[in-house]
Enzyme design. Structure first.
Site, mmCIF file in Angstrom:
data_model
loop_
_atom_site.group_PDB
_atom_site.id
_atom_site.type_symbol
_atom_site.label_atom_id
_atom_site.label_comp_id
_atom_site.label_asym_id
_atom_site.label_seq_id
_atom_site.Cartn_x
_atom_site.Cartn_y
_atom_site.Cartn_z
ATOM 1 N N LYS A 47 0.844 -1.202 0.000
ATOM 2 C CA LYS A 47 0.000 0.000 0.000
ATOM 3 C C LYS A 47 0.879 1.252 0.000
ATOM 4 O O LYS A 47 0.650 2.199 -0.751
ATOM 5 C CB LYS A 47 -0.932 -0.004 1.230
ATOM 6 C CG LYS A 47 -2.099 -0.972 1.076
ATOM 7 C CD LYS A 47 -2.893 -1.181 2.357
ATOM 8 C CE LYS A 47 -3.922 -2.295 2.140
ATOM 9 N NZ LYS A 47 -4.718 -2.645 3.315
ATOM 10 N N GLN A 80 -4.918 -1.387 9.425
ATOM 11 C CA GLN A 80 -4.830 -2.729 8.836
ATOM 12 C C GLN A 80 -5.473 -3.762 9.762
ATOM 13 O O GLN A 80 -5.160 -3.824 10.950
ATOM 14 C CB GLN A 80 -3.360 -3.080 8.549
ATOM 15 C CG GLN A 80 -3.161 -4.376 7.786
ATOM 16 C CD GLN A 80 -3.719 -4.356 6.360
ATOM 17 O OE1 GLN A 80 -3.787 -3.307 5.716
ATOM 18 N NE2 GLN A 80 -4.121 -5.503 5.861
ATOM 19 N N ASP A 122 -11.183 3.122 3.531
ATOM 20 C CA ASP A 122 -11.559 1.707 3.439
ATOM 21 C C ASP A 122 -13.072 1.562 3.206
ATOM 22 O O ASP A 122 -13.532 0.516 2.753
ATOM 23 C CB ASP A 122 -11.244 1.000 4.769
ATOM 24 C CG ASP A 122 -10.016 0.103 4.699
ATOM 25 O OD1 ASP A 122 -9.727 -0.412 3.610
ATOM 26 O OD2 ASP A 122 -9.369 -0.074 5.741
HETATM 27 N N1 GUN Z 1 -7.019 -6.603 5.913
HETATM 28 C C1 GUN Z 1 -7.267 -7.371 4.813
HETATM 29 N N2 GUN Z 1 -7.873 -6.637 3.860
HETATM 30 C C2 GUN Z 1 -8.014 -5.392 4.357
HETATM 31 C C3 GUN Z 1 -8.557 -4.176 3.822
HETATM 32 O O1 GUN Z 1 -9.067 -4.097 2.700
HETATM 33 N N3 GUN Z 1 -8.495 -3.092 4.655
HETATM 34 C C4 GUN Z 1 -7.966 -3.162 5.900
HETATM 35 N N4 GUN Z 1 -7.974 -2.055 6.635
HETATM 36 N N5 GUN Z 1 -7.468 -4.258 6.422
HETATM 37 C C5 GUN Z 1 -7.489 -5.365 5.652
#
Ligand code: GUN
Length: 298
Positions: free
Chosen positions: A54, A98, A121
């Site tokens: 990311k 996350q 998100d």
């Molecule tokens: N963990 C796995 N996929 C995601 C996601 O799309 N966003 C977040 N914040 N955590 C994750």
């Protein structure tokens, strides 16, 4: 017949190019770039690798990126205070915590503490509600469903009046993508069915689907005879079924029996290289959107 492959790796490149260009234009005119903070708790290897990707992608498209790593034993109060800090930081347009979080921290409390206008998100209840209302109300569609819709549109698949069947009812994929596909508007206007573990005739529902979206987390769940000839098949499953001894990398399988399905479907996403790369791409799109909302450009 062999289906057309809908490659997330290629669509990602197109979208990241578009974002990079737009970021440069905004920087020129307004002197600012989008700011994204990713908060990583502990050292879960999968989470660490997602966050690294990311950050790398954010850097590539010209964002300011902050990676805030916190210890596994952080208290809920300290994490809430950290979120509050970024909620009030003008240089930050997107906050991503996350998941999964350690046991001592209540996930719902944490997600609800993020300013909905920085919730890139799209997990905050306010944004879930906005998505349900649809149209202009939507600010941040959740990244994986947004990526799926983008793939369907860019592959030139007709959605209006199409029978869409979604396998799986999670809050992150199944429920939001079903909701998005039934809204009025381009890339939607579909007739949507959600099927799940308690559905009586999974195969029968899938066989009606012009667009079949599978997010069940069960490797090879969808059999070739469940697929309508010529349909579009989107496989969201990322199942680790083993380890490649030579490369040390996980072997991934989707929820669809790909080799057989590709002989029946009209178009299909591979695993890996299908839906996977789209999630981070749409996170970048949402972060850019957040700055555009702030500047009155969206
Ligand atoms: N963990 C796995 N996929 C995601 C996601 O799309 N966003 C977040 N914040 N955590 C994750």
């Amino acid at each position: 017949m062999s289906a057309k492959l809908i490659k997330g790796t290629e669509i990602r490149e197109e979208i990241l190019e578009e974002i990079t260009k737009e970021v440069a234009e905004i920087k020129d005119k307004h002197g600012v770039v989008p700011g994204l903070v990713t908060i990583l708790i502990g050292e879960n290897p999968a989470s660490m690798s997602y966050v690294t990707l990311k950050i790398k992608t954010a850097h590539r498209v010209g964002f300011t990126e902050v990676q805030d790593s916190q210890p596994e034993d952080i208290s809920e109060a300290d994490l809430l205070a950290l979120i509050d800090k970024y909620n009030n930081d003008d240089s930050i347009n997107g906050i991503l915590v996350q998941l999964p979080l350690p046991k001592q921290v209540d996930e719902k409390k944490i997600l609800n503490a993020i300013d909905p206008d920085k919730d890139v998100d799209g997990f905050h209840p306010v944004n879930v509600g906005r998505l349900m209302i649809g149209g202009d109300e939507v600010k941040f569609p959740p990244c994986t469903p947004a990526g799926i819709q983008e793939m369907i549109v860019r592959a030139g698949v007709e959605t209006s009046g199409a029978e869409v069947v979604v396998v799986g009812r999670s809050n992150i994929v199944g429920k939001p993508i079903a909701n998005m596909m039934l809204q009025k508007g381009p890339g939607a206007n579909s007739t949507v069915t959600i099927v799940h573990t308690r559905t009586k005739d999974l195969a029968g529902h899938c066989q009606r689907a012009d667009i079949l979206i599978v997010a069940a987390g069960v490797p090879g769940l969808v059999k070739p005879e469940w697929i309508k000839p010529g349909s579009c098949v989107i496989d969201v499953g990322v199942n680790r079924i083993g380890m490649n001894e030579k490369t040390g990398k996980a072997i991934l399988r989707g929820d669809v029996d790909f080799d057989a399905a590709k002989e029946i479907a009209g178009s299909i996403t591979p695993v890996p290289g299908g839906v996977g790369p789209m999630t981070i791409t749409m996170l970048m799109k949402n972060t850019l959107k957040s700055l555009k909302f702030k500047l009155g450009l969206a």
